[in-house]
Design an enzyme around this catalytic site. Sequence first.
Site, PDB file in Angstrom:
ATOM      1  N   ASP A 195       0.808  -1.226   0.000  1.00  0.00           N
ATOM      2  CA  ASP A 195       0.000   0.000   0.000  1.00  0.00           C
ATOM      3  C   ASP A 195       0.842   1.278   0.000  1.00  0.00           C
ATOM      4  OD1 ASP A 195      -2.308  -1.568   0.079  1.00  0.00           O
ATOM      5  OD2 ASP A 195      -2.228  -1.675   2.279  1.00  0.00           O
ATOM      6  N   ARG A 196       2.007   1.198  -0.575  1.00  0.00           N
ATOM      7  CA  ARG A 196       2.921   2.342  -0.671  1.00  0.00           C
ATOM      8  C   ARG A 196       3.373   2.867   0.688  1.00  0.00           C
ATOM      9  NH1 ARG A 196       3.595   4.485  -5.680  1.00  0.00           N
ATOM     10  NH2 ARG A 196       2.344   3.454  -7.256  1.00  0.00           N
ATOM     11  N   LEU A 197       3.181   2.055   1.737  1.00  0.00           N
ATOM     12  CA  LEU A 197       3.598   2.503   3.081  1.00  0.00           C
ATOM     13  C   LEU A 197       5.004   1.969   3.339  1.00  0.00           C
ATOM     14  CD1 LEU A 197       0.175   1.949   4.883  1.00  0.00           C
ATOM     15  CD2 LEU A 197       1.134   4.066   3.939  1.00  0.00           C
TER      16      LEU A 197
END
Length: 217
Positions: A195-197
């Site tokens: 999640d692009r985290l």
Amino acid sequence: MSLISKLRCALTLGQGVLLSLPEPKGNEDPFTLFGDWFKQAEKSGIVLPESMTISSIGADGRPSARVVLLKDFDEKGFVFYTNYTSRKGQELDLNPVACLTFHWNILQRQVRIEGRVERVSHEESNQYFHTRGRGSQIGAWASQQSQVIAQRSLLEQRVEHYKQKFSNKDVPLPDFWGGYRVIPDSIEFWQGKADRLHDRFRYTCDAKGWKADRLSP
Ligand SMILES: Cc1cc2nc3c(=O)[nH]c(=O)nc-3n(C[C@H](O)[C@H](O)[C@H](O)COP(=O)(O)O)c2cc1C
């Protein structure tokens, strides 16, 4: 790529998002972490894990980047070899700072290294030059790296010239060829996550030593 390398690639694929970066403890040593990541990149089956992009700055402030191969690293810095009269050579001599970027795609990892640049000693370049194959040694003499050349046959003529010149002799280190060492004051490790985290830790060095900060992805 060998079958074993392909299998390694397949097994490692997607592993990046499952890995976390170890939380920095305060008295960090980014060289050990870099060494661990580099070993893992070598084991993963990635082709040329030692390839890295080096960015330099021209006299007009304009950046330029290209890929070179990391040949050595330790706490003194990160070493690669090139032609000192090339575009990068001229830019690094004029403006001795650089940024190195590694991207180990199947591990979903990036490392960015920034710092000042020095030429390595003549002895160090000489030692490395003599580990290279004879073809590469002649190639270093023949190539006026980054200069315009009218046609390939001129390069081939220069190769023939140096083959004759050094026939039955050791090929000496050209005085226009050698290593640069990037001496880091900042090393950022980036680990891709879901999640692009992503995890990002930037290690910076001052008189007291290295410290690490987490950066927002
Ligand atoms: C995988 C790869 C590895 C390379 N390794 C080197 C290297 O170690 N040294 C080098 O001078 N050029 C290397 N090159 C060529 C450079 O990318 C570049 O074309 C050349 O050094 C001239 O760059 P410049 O005109 O910006 O100085 C490599 C290219 C690739 C794609």
